[in-house]
Design a protein around this motif. Structure first.
Motif, short mmCIF file in Angstrom:
data_model
loop_
_atom_site.label_atom_id
_atom_site.label_comp_id
_atom_site.label_asym_id
_atom_site.label_seq_id
_atom_site.Cartn_x
_atom_site.Cartn_y
_atom_site.Cartn_z
N ARG A 27 38.24 12.87 92.14
CA ARG A 27 37.47 13.54 91.09
C ARG A 27 37.79 15.03 91.17
NH1 ARG A 27 32.28 10.33 92.53
NH2 ARG A 27 32.83 8.35 91.55
N THR A 28 38.04 15.61 90.02
CA THR A 28 38.33 17.05 90.00
C THR A 28 37.13 17.79 89.42
OG1 THR A 28 39.58 16.52 88.01
CG2 THR A 28 40.84 17.05 89.97
N SER A 29 37.11 19.11 89.65
CA SER A 29 35.93 19.88 89.27
C SER A 29 35.69 19.89 87.75
CB SER A 29 36.05 21.32 89.79
OG SER A 29 37.38 21.75 89.73
N ASP A 30 36.71 19.51 86.97
CA ASP A 30 36.48 19.42 85.51
C ASP A 30 35.82 18.09 85.13
OD1 ASP A 30 38.52 17.71 86.05
OD2 ASP A 30 39.96 18.57 84.64
N GLY A 31 35.46 17.29 86.14
CA GLY A 31 34.72 16.05 85.87
C GLY A 31 35.62 14.85 85.64
N ALA A 32 36.93 15.04 85.66
CA ALA A 32 37.84 13.91 85.41
C ALA A 32 38.02 13.07 86.68
CB ALA A 32 39.19 14.44 84.94
N GLU A 33 38.34 11.79 86.50
CA GLU A 33 38.65 10.94 87.66
C GLU A 33 40.09 10.45 87.55
OE1 GLU A 33 35.60 8.45 89.56
OE2 GLU A 33 37.01 6.80 89.30
N HIS A 34 40.85 10.60 88.62
CA HIS A 34 42.26 10.23 88.62
C HIS A 34 42.50 9.08 89.58
CE1 HIS A 34 42.96 14.31 86.89
NE2 HIS A 34 41.92 14.58 87.66
N VAL A 35 43.32 8.12 89.14
CA VAL A 35 43.75 7.06 90.05
C VAL A 35 44.98 7.56 90.78
CG1 VAL A 35 44.68 4.72 90.19
CG2 VAL A 35 42.82 5.24 88.59
N VAL A 36 44.90 7.60 92.10
CA VAL A 36 46.02 8.15 92.87
C VAL A 36 46.73 7.00 93.60
CG1 VAL A 36 46.67 9.75 94.69
CG2 VAL A 36 44.75 10.29 93.19
N ASP A 37 47.88 6.58 93.05
CA ASP A 37 48.59 5.46 93.67
C ASP A 37 49.74 5.95 94.54
OD1 ASP A 37 50.51 6.21 91.88
OD2 ASP A 37 50.32 4.47 90.58
N CYS A 38 49.85 7.26 94.67
CA CYS A 38 50.92 7.84 95.47
C CYS A 38 50.35 9.13 96.07
CB CYS A 38 52.10 8.13 94.56
SG CYS A 38 53.46 8.90 95.38
N PRO A 39 50.31 9.25 97.40
CA PRO A 39 49.62 10.39 98.02
C PRO A 39 50.03 11.74 97.46
CG PRO A 39 50.30 8.83 99.69
CD PRO A 39 50.88 8.33 98.40
N SER A 40 51.33 11.93 97.18
CA SER A 40 51.76 13.25 96.74
C SER A 40 51.21 13.59 95.35
CB SER A 40 53.28 13.36 96.76
OG SER A 40 53.84 12.37 95.94
N LYS A 41 50.60 12.60 94.69
CA LYS A 41 50.02 12.88 93.37
C LYS A 41 48.56 13.32 93.46
CE LYS A 41 52.55 9.38 90.82
NZ LYS A 41 52.19 8.08 90.24
N LEU A 42 48.04 13.46 94.66
CA LEU A 42 46.66 13.93 94.80
C LEU A 42 46.56 15.33 94.19
CD1 LEU A 42 43.97 13.01 96.22
CD2 LEU A 42 44.61 14.56 98.07
N PRO A 43 45.58 15.55 93.30
CA PRO A 43 45.46 16.89 92.69
C PRO A 43 45.28 17.96 93.77
CG PRO A 43 44.06 15.30 91.56
CD PRO A 43 44.59 14.62 92.78
N PRO A 44 45.65 19.21 93.50
CA PRO A 44 45.56 20.28 94.49
C PRO A 44 44.16 20.39 95.07
CG PRO A 44 46.61 21.05 92.47
CD PRO A 44 46.16 19.66 92.20
#
Ligand code: GTP
Length: 602
Positions: free
Chosen positions: A378-395
């Motif tokens: 979950r990012t501070s803008d309220g969005a939820e991301h599915v992370v299927d690859c570690p390097s894609k984790l948001p900053p």
């Protein structure tokens, strides 16, 4: 055959307790297969399956049986179930197609984790359970102890358990008679609108998807236009039949019967396990319960060693997906590995099977990156991301929460290994739920823990701490927020995405250090010095360096004896061969081992 003379049942067992051997004996005893045609383990169709001795694909077989007690003719449908937890959903669907099951327990071993997990599923489906103690021919068989275990642990009355040796064909007639006597017939709902439960579907290049199903209500005829209630596809039935166990075409199938249909369906995603088949002209109002879309939980990158094979890999994955709706993939480009695919699987076994099929059936040489579970960020803008690859984790600066999948894990072990096993589970971020002394000798241990920890080779660790005696089973229970961070690795100054991992902050330091050490071991020396670092953000946790290779391997044994020189030269030749199977990380050639290094640290 009227419903009163049909019995639908399956066999549930822990791996190696003799399910396939018993199934073969039942087919033989009912003359469904002649002895001369009997290839060991008839139901395990796939080569790969036979080699590994595990049941991957479901299958059904209809047997004709004349009752010993009443002399009447019965149709017994044996529905095979996959034993492994990766396929738990398919297990539950095949159980739902039955009224009863044989619970096979190895009389020399006793109740194991899979026995229990399958029994729970059978109880949820309200099945009549017939306990069968197998392998009574073995000197180590202890019928009374195992009978007691079934009573105490499983909670079933095992006083009337059948005593069998599937290998020697002892007690088989009693099993058939018990199926007829103890398992209830299906309900007679032939007059209702059609509802059939798909418990297996596979892709046939000539017929399209072949769906195996159990008719729960109503009747289905060849030529009928059927509707798949969950996927909403409609198709005219081109072929209808039963597996006896060879395919035999029939004109119609009614409530209680088990059979297959082919309808020129292009992909198993259209006729998925768990879906309900009804008629277009007279549809049922409600689908049968329990349909779920299976979602991949474990991901890895797959790259071809030879860039020319990239097209071949895409083609192969596309083909496999036609027969495996649970497999997902999408293109992935990595600076280190080039072009490949990010592939999603139900679990580790599923991953291994797909990988093996790609290599064996499609002749591809692959490098796979270490499997990771899927995360939610979950990012501070309220969005939820599915992370299927570690390097894609948001900053890290934008993250408000990271969630990971959790499982409930059940381990059964001889009591002398309880200590080491509890230690192990504790280090795996496990949360102790309960411990039960099943019998004097054996104990069940229940933990909640992150799926990520299970994926990290837990099974092997468990086996090695129990000398192979412990068994485990788990099911996914939900998502939990944890203090998770991205652990990155750089080699030769370059960040290497395929080695990145999402780990708990508390364990990051230890994992980073161990990973860097391990990489130093498995990456062969290069012509230059290669620094390796693990870090979280800008903070370096650990660093090591691989010293440069000395060009002349013989230089250091000038004047030494000849056999030592030979050895060194041989070693160098071997090193060259190994280098063929490699990727390239930070301009450094590395073997496949390096990508799995994160799994091999303890
Ligand atoms: P999975 O397919 O891996 O789930 O195993 P399974 O439960 O189908 O077991 P399978 O029938 O493959 O049997 C496992 C092993 O036990 C084989 O080596 C069989 O030959 C052996 N086996 C099966 N039944 C008996 C039995 O009654 N007595 C003895 N001594 N061995 C048996």
């Amino acid at each position: 055959v009227p419903p009163s003379h049909i019995r639908n049942f399956c066999i549930i067992a822990h791996i190696d307790h003799g399910k396939s051997t018993l199934a073969d004996q039942l087919l033989l005893a009912t003359h469904s297969v002649a002895q001369r045609d009997m290839q060991a383990q008839y139901l395990d169709g796939m080569d790969l399956e036979r080699e590994r001795g595990i049941t991957i694909k479901l299958c059904a077989a209809r047997m004709r049986y004349r009752g010993a007690a009443d002399g009447q003719q019965y149709a017994l449908n044996l529905i095979d179930t996959p034993g492994h937890v990766d396929f738990a959903y398919e297990v539950s669907r095949s159980l739902a197609a039955c009224e009863g099951c044989l619970l096979v327990v190895d009389a020399s071993q006793g109740v194991e984790a899979q026995t229990l997990a399958n029994v729970y599923l059978a109880l949820e489906s309200d099945l009549t359970i017939i306990p069968v103690l197998n392998k009574i021919d073995l000197p180590g068989a202890d019928v009374e102890r195992v009978r007691q275990e079934i009573t105490d642990v499983v909670g079933l009355d095992a006083s009337d358990a059948l005593l069998v040796s599937a290998k020697q064909g002892i007690g088989i007639a009693e099993v058939l008679e018990a199926v007829v006597q103890r398992i209830p017939p299906p309900r007679d709902t032939r007059g209702d609108p059609l509802r059939a439960l798909i418990f297996d579907s596979y892709y046939d290049p000539y017929k399209g998807v072949v769906a195996q199903f159990r008719v729960m209500d109503g009747e289905l005829r060849r030529g009928d236009v059927v509707r798949f209630m969950n996927t909403r596809c409609e198709h005219p039935v081109a072929e209808l039949g039963v597996l006896a166990p060879k395919a035999v075409e029939v004109e119609s199938l009614h409530a209680g019967e088990v059979g297959y249909l082919a309808a020129a369906i292009k992909s198993v995603a259209d006729a998925r396990v768990g879906d309900t088949v009804t008629l277009k002209r007279e549809p049922a109002t409600e689908a049968l319960p329990g349909y779920t879309e299976v979602k991949p939980m474990v991901f890895c990158g797959m790259f071809t060693i030879d860039a020319d094979q990239y097209g071949g890999l895409r083609e192969a994955l596309t083909k496999l997906q036609l027969s495996d709706a649970a497999l997902s993939f999408e293109p992935e480009v990595s600076s280190a590995m080039g072009f490949g695919f990010r592939c999603g699987f139900l679990g580790l076994l599923h991953l291994e099977i797909v990988q093996e099929r790609l290599e064996r059936e499609y002749g591809l040489d692959l490098i796979t990156t270490a499997p990771t579970v899927v995360f939610r960020a979950r990012t501070s803008d309220g969005a939820e991301h599915v992370v299927d690859c570690p390097s894609k984790l948001p900053p890290a600066a934008t993250l408000s929460a990271v969630l990971e999948p959790y499982v409930r894990l059940e381990v059964i072990t001889p009591k002398e290994y309880v200590g080491p096993i509890l230690d192990l589970l504790q280090t795996r971020r496990g949360e102790h739920i309960e411990m039960q002394f099943m019998t004097e000798a054996r104990t069940t241990v229940v933990y909640d823990m992150p799926l990520a920890e299970v994926v990290m080779d837990l099974f092997d660790a468990l086996k090695s701490r129990s000398r192979g005696y412990a068994s485990m089973e788990y099911s996914i229970t939900g998502w939990r927020e944890n203090d998770l961070v991205l652990l990155e690795v750089s080699i030769n100054g370059e960040r290497v995405e395929p080695l990145a991992a999402i780990v708990h902050r508390a364990t990051a330091y230890n994992i980073g250090r161990a990973l860097v050490k391990k990489l130093k071991e498995v990456i062969p020396r290069q012509q230059f010095r290669v620094p390796i670092q693990a870090s979280i953000g800008a903070r370096v946790l650990a660093s090591e360096a691989i010293p440069a290779l000395r060009k002349d391997v013989l230089a250091k044994c000038y004047g030494g004896d000849i056999s030592r020189k030979k050895k060194l030269l041989q070693k160098q030749a071997k090193g060259k061969k190994r280098m063929k199977a490699r990727g390239s990380l930070g301009k450094v050639d590395v073997p496949q081992d390096a990508f799995m290094a994160v799994l091999r640290i303890n």
